[in-house]
Write an enzyme that holds these catalytic residues in place. Structure first.
Site, PDB file in Angstrom:
ATOM      1  N   GLY A 243       0.825  -1.214   0.000  1.00 24.80           N
ATOM      2  CA  GLY A 243       0.000   0.000   0.000  1.00 24.80           C
ATOM      3  C   GLY A 243       0.850   1.252   0.000  1.00 24.80           C
ATOM      4  O   GLY A 243       0.715   2.107  -0.846  1.00 24.80           O
ATOM      5  N   PHE A 244       1.733   1.349   1.009  1.00 26.68           N
ATOM      6  CA  PHE A 244       2.670   2.481   1.150  1.00 26.68           C
ATOM      7  C   PHE A 244       1.957   3.828   1.180  1.00 26.68           C
ATOM      8  O   PHE A 244       2.552   4.853   0.829  1.00 26.68           O
ATOM      9  CB  PHE A 244       3.707   2.454   0.026  1.00 26.68           C
ATOM     10  N   ASN A 620       7.467  -8.202  17.288  1.00 26.76           N
ATOM     11  CA  ASN A 620       7.989  -9.394  16.611  1.00 26.76           C
ATOM     12  C   ASN A 620       9.253  -8.963  15.851  1.00 26.76           C
ATOM     13  O   ASN A 620       9.168  -8.282  14.833  1.00 26.76           O
ATOM     14  CB  ASN A 620       6.925  -9.938  15.641  1.00 26.76           C
ATOM     15  N   PRO A 621      10.422  -9.339  16.366  1.00 28.58           N
ATOM     16  CA  PRO A 621      11.669  -8.845  15.757  1.00 28.58           C
ATOM     17  C   PRO A 621      11.841  -9.278  14.307  1.00 28.58           C
ATOM     18  O   PRO A 621      12.524  -8.585  13.545  1.00 28.58           O
ATOM     19  CB  PRO A 621      12.772  -9.464  16.632  1.00 28.58           C
ATOM     20  N   LYS A 622      11.224 -10.390  13.931  1.00 23.54           N
ATOM     21  CA  LYS A 622      11.383 -10.827  12.544  1.00 23.54           C
ATOM     22  C   LYS A 622      10.545  -9.959  11.595  1.00 23.54           C
ATOM     23  O   LYS A 622      11.057  -9.443  10.598  1.00 23.54           O
ATOM     24  CB  LYS A 622      10.983 -12.298  12.395  1.00 23.54           C
ATOM     25  N   LYS A 690       5.669   0.931  19.724  1.00 24.68           N
ATOM     26  CA  LYS A 690       5.438   2.070  18.836  1.00 24.68           C
ATOM     27  C   LYS A 690       5.431   1.521  17.419  1.00 24.68           C
ATOM     28  O   LYS A 690       5.280   0.314  17.224  1.00 24.68           O
ATOM     29  CB  LYS A 690       6.526   3.123  19.007  1.00 24.68           C
ATOM     30  N   VAL A 692       7.375   1.118  13.561  1.00 27.31           N
ATOM     31  CA  VAL A 692       8.747   1.053  13.067  1.00 27.31           C
ATOM     32  C   VAL A 692       8.799   1.033  11.528  1.00 27.31           C
ATOM     33  O   VAL A 692       9.828   1.264  10.930  1.00 27.31           O
ATOM     34  CB  VAL A 692       9.461  -0.170  13.712  1.00 27.31           C
ATOM     35  N   GLY A 693       7.651   0.779  10.906  1.00 25.63           N
ATOM     36  CA  GLY A 693       7.637   0.550   9.462  1.00 25.63           C
ATOM     37  C   GLY A 693       8.020   1.771   8.645  1.00 25.63           C
ATOM     38  O   GLY A 693       8.581   1.645   7.557  1.00 25.63           O
ATOM     39  N   GLU A 694       7.714   2.942   9.145  1.00 26.14           N
ATOM     40  CA  GLU A 694       8.078   4.151   8.413  1.00 26.14           C
ATOM     41  C   GLU A 694       9.402   4.715   8.897  1.00 26.14           C
ATOM     42  O   GLU A 694      10.162   5.297   8.120  1.00 26.14           O
ATOM     43  CB  GLU A 694       6.947   5.183   8.515  1.00 26.14           C
TER      44      GLU A 694
END
Ligand code: MOS
Length: 727
Positions: A243-244, A620-622, A690, A692-694
């Site tokens: 999506g982004f 989930n660190p992965k 929190k 982290v994806g962006e």
């Protein structure tokens, strides 16, 4: 559940499931082709007809004549939808231009017709037979030109200008100063799965199988656009192929599929073809950013100004590229502003880390340039200007801020000591090699989010929410949350997402999805635990859920037994109080890059990348690492390749396919490493997490540009850093 004081100890802190690097539970469906995407819903929609979208061939003007006789007579054609046949349509809250244009045209490739036929090929062939004459009018397509005299503007609720102290005076007397302008081009999301919708009417109710990030926003906008009650709209989007930000809202495929299905009296599916994606949907607007920084010889910033300009269609908004500059570094005298020009290019809107992504591409080169002027190491310069309070509102502290730790630990890990402060010193054959660093910053937003959790007599815990998984790992972290709360194994949890019949979640956007949607599941699980305790006559303050059992004192029951034949269901939402006003909640990163520049051709090769992130508890660190390395790859695209080329005569993006608009792939990125600092933020939610994806994208482009400068000694301030800018 109201969340208004920092979270104490709670069942999530057991970390039996949460915080573990378990595989994505949807991974096998996606990789085996069994995850149903919006255009492939043969499982639920029989015999759909195919819609083909016709896009406007001019950027601005009016349709003067449209002749559809040959198209209507073409083989297999069922119906053709135009603005005229559709009748008056509304406009969604999240759309700027009309999704079905005509007779007025607002931008190139704005949808103006949908041809519905028995097959895709028939619809496409018939579309080519439609004859359209346009009366073209002059448009505004050159951002630099249109920004001259353009007004200040900002997002709703945020000021267009912030001023602290006296910037002009402090900058004027600063012993060391920088005044530079940086540009970022228009970017396209270029997600793998294009926008697509299969629409099916049952009487006056429509079901839309679509690809969407924000189900509740989009359900509302479908109702508004079609002029029907919200209750008559159902959106279903269980799998999203990227999506982004391009799927935060509905686009033409949704509305045209609904209109086409209504007109054809039969389900219709519509996808945008790849060449339509670039001009028909939204993009990240280009920016022109002027940055001025003044500092003392001690390296302390005394004056900082960031002024950004961008453009959009009438009624649109700016790219908020100064957001991070309001929060990232100390300095007593400050100025930020955003100007918005009207341009008649396709519609601008959010793309991953809107604001910060292009803002940091500029700011973090400027910081590199200032460090060099000061004769300071770029990390030491950033550390010297760290702040633990909001520099514009010093009474507000950051809930957690480990920027310095990210930079210093990253420096150790990356071997920063090997870097030569002077550029163009290290050679490897014909390649010049250098290192660059940048800070990463992105806010962490609190959003209301609801979920329903059911326990059945087999001990299966089913979570339902309209939250989406856009490739981020939502299914998995929600399953981990429910398993932790209910004391069951992860394979006892079923997660149902992306359906507007489910409770309304925060949705996937602004990197707020993970923390808020799991916190909503937490809230529903707390309620379910209370219901179970109450049913069993347990004191709910003294109950534990573990190993598929519920215990209180020396009494225990299997959950299967506790559920009974009827099972139990609970629903709740996480809602936030004033904590966000007390604490500034943000995420931080240090991005490190080693790059090589060919001494004869100016070609760039990225050799190594490292991101060190401080972003609350990592659920989930992965999946979090996958988010970050994906974002770092996107940052490489922004730094080196991505550039929607504007035809300023005719007003469209010229490179509208993946051959002309290049995005990096795994083979372009030899080595990536991600470190997460230990961080648990009790002010963010009961999950203490929190987003982290962006964050993973924010700062990457500048770290690459700085590495290139360190390698070659050529400072490029206009993205993308292509080889011609070296020659
Ligand atoms: Mo993000 S641009 O809010 O999907």
């Amino acid at each position: 559940m109201k969340f208004d004081t920092p979270a104490g100890q709670n069942p999530i802190d057991q970390l039996k499931h949460v915080g573990k690097p378990i595989d994505r539970i949807d991974g096998k469906f996606k990789t085996t082709g069994t995850a149903p995407y919006a255009y492939e819903r043969h499982d639920v929609v029989a015999n759909p007809a195919y819609g083909y979208v016709v896009g406007a061939a001019v950027a601005k003007g009016r349709i003067s004549r449209i002749d559809m006789a040959a198209a209507k007579a073409a083989p297999g054609v069922l119906t053709i939808v135009t603005a005229e046949s559709a009748g008056p349509l509304g406009k969604g809250n999240f759309n700027t231009a009309k999704l079905l244009g005509g007779p007025e045209i607002d931008h190139y490739h704005q949808a103006i017709a949908l041809v519905v036929a028995e097959t895709f090929e028939q619809a496409r062939a018939a579309a080519a037979l439609i004859v359209i004459d346009y009366a073209r009018t002059a448009g505004r397509f050159d951002l630099a030109k249109e920004l001259k005299g353009a007004p200040l503007h900002s997002e709703k609720g945020k000021p267009p200008v912030t001023k602290i102290g006296d910037f002009d005076a402090a900058f004027g007397t600063a012993p060391v100063k920088l005044d530079a302008t940086y540009t970022t081009p228009d970017h396209s999301h270029a997600m793998m799965e294009p926008h697509a919708t299969t629409a099916k009417w049952d009487g006056d109710k429509v079901t839309l199988y679509t690809s969407n990030q924000m189900i509740a926003w989009s359900k509302g906008d479908v109702a508004k656009t079609l002029g029907i009650p919200k209750d008559n709209v159902r959106l279903v989007s269980p799998y999203v192929g990227g999506g982004f930000g391009g799927k935060l809202f509905i686009r033409a495929d949704v509305i045209l599929a609904a209109l086409g299905a209504k007109a054809a009296g039969r389900p219709v599916k519509v996808t945008l073809t790849r060449p339509m994606m670039f001009n028909n949907t939204t993009h990240r607007p280009a920016t022109i950013q002027r940055i001025r920084i003044g500092a003392g010889r001690d390296g302390k910033i005394t004056a900082i100004a960031h002024e950004s300009g961008s453009g959009d269609l009438p009624g649109g908004g700016p790219e908020t590229a100064v957001s991070q500059t309001r929060l990232l570094y100390a300095g007593a005298n400050r100025l930020t502003s955003m100007r918005l020009a009207v341009v008649d290019l396709p519609e601008g809107n959010a793309m991953r880390a809107p604001g910060e992504a292009p803002g940091l591409m500029a700011l973090e080169i400027a910081m590199d340039e200032m460090a060099e002027k000061l004769g300071m190491d770029p990390i030491a310069f950033r550390v010297a200007n760290d702040t633990q309070v909001d520099p514009e509102k010093p009474e507000r502290r950051f809930s957690q801020r480990q920027l310095v730790q990210c930079l210093e630990q990253g420096a150790d890990r990356f071997g920063w000591k090997q870097r030569s402060a002077k550029p163009a010193q290290r050679r490897d054959g014909q390649w010049l090699v250098g290192m660059g660093v940048a800070a990463g910053f992105r806010n962490s937003m609190a959003m209301k989010s609801a979920a329903r959790v059911a326990l059945d007599k087999k001990g299966i815990v089913t979570v339902s929410t309209d939250m989406t998984d856009i490739g981020t790992g939502t299914y998995t972290i929600i399953a981990q949350t429910a398993a932790e709360m209910m004391g069951v194994d992860i394979d006892k949890v079923v997660v149902q997402l992306g359906d507007s019949d489910h409770p309304v979640s925060a949705g996937s956007g602004g990197q707020w999805g993970a923390n808020n949607s799991t916190a909503g599941v937490y809230a529903a699980c707390v309620k379910l635990r209370e219901a179970i305790a109450q049913k069993l006559g347990f004191n709910s303050a003294d109950v534990t859920f573990a190993d598929g059992k519920v215990r209180s004192g020396n009494r225990s029951f299997a959950l299967t037994e506790a559920a009974g034949d009827a099972g139990l269901v609970a629903e709740d939402a996480i809602e936030y109080g004033d904590l966000g006003k007390t604490y500034q909640q943000s995420t931080f990163a240090g991005h490190f890059v080693e790059a090589a520049v060919h001494s004869l051709t100016g070609e760039v090769r990225i050799r190594r990348m490292l991101a060190v992130c401080a972003a609350g508890r990592i659920l989930n660190p992965k999946s979090a690492r996958s988010q970050v390395i994906g974002a770092m790859t996107m940052g490489a695209g922004a730094a080196l390749m991505e550039d929607l080329a504007v035809d300023t005569r005719f007003g469209f993006f010229v490179n509208h396919d993946l051959a002309g608009y290049e995005v990096p792939v795994h083979a372009d990125i030899p080595h990536q490493e991600v470190m997460f600092l230990d961080e648990v933020d009790p002010t963010s939610s009961p999950m203490k997490a929190k987003g982290v994806g962006e964050l993973g994208l924010c700062g990457v482009g500048a770290a690459i540009a700085n590495a290139i400068y360190n390698a070659s000694g050529v400072r490029v301030r206009e993205y993308p850093v292509t080889l011609d800018k070296h020659l």
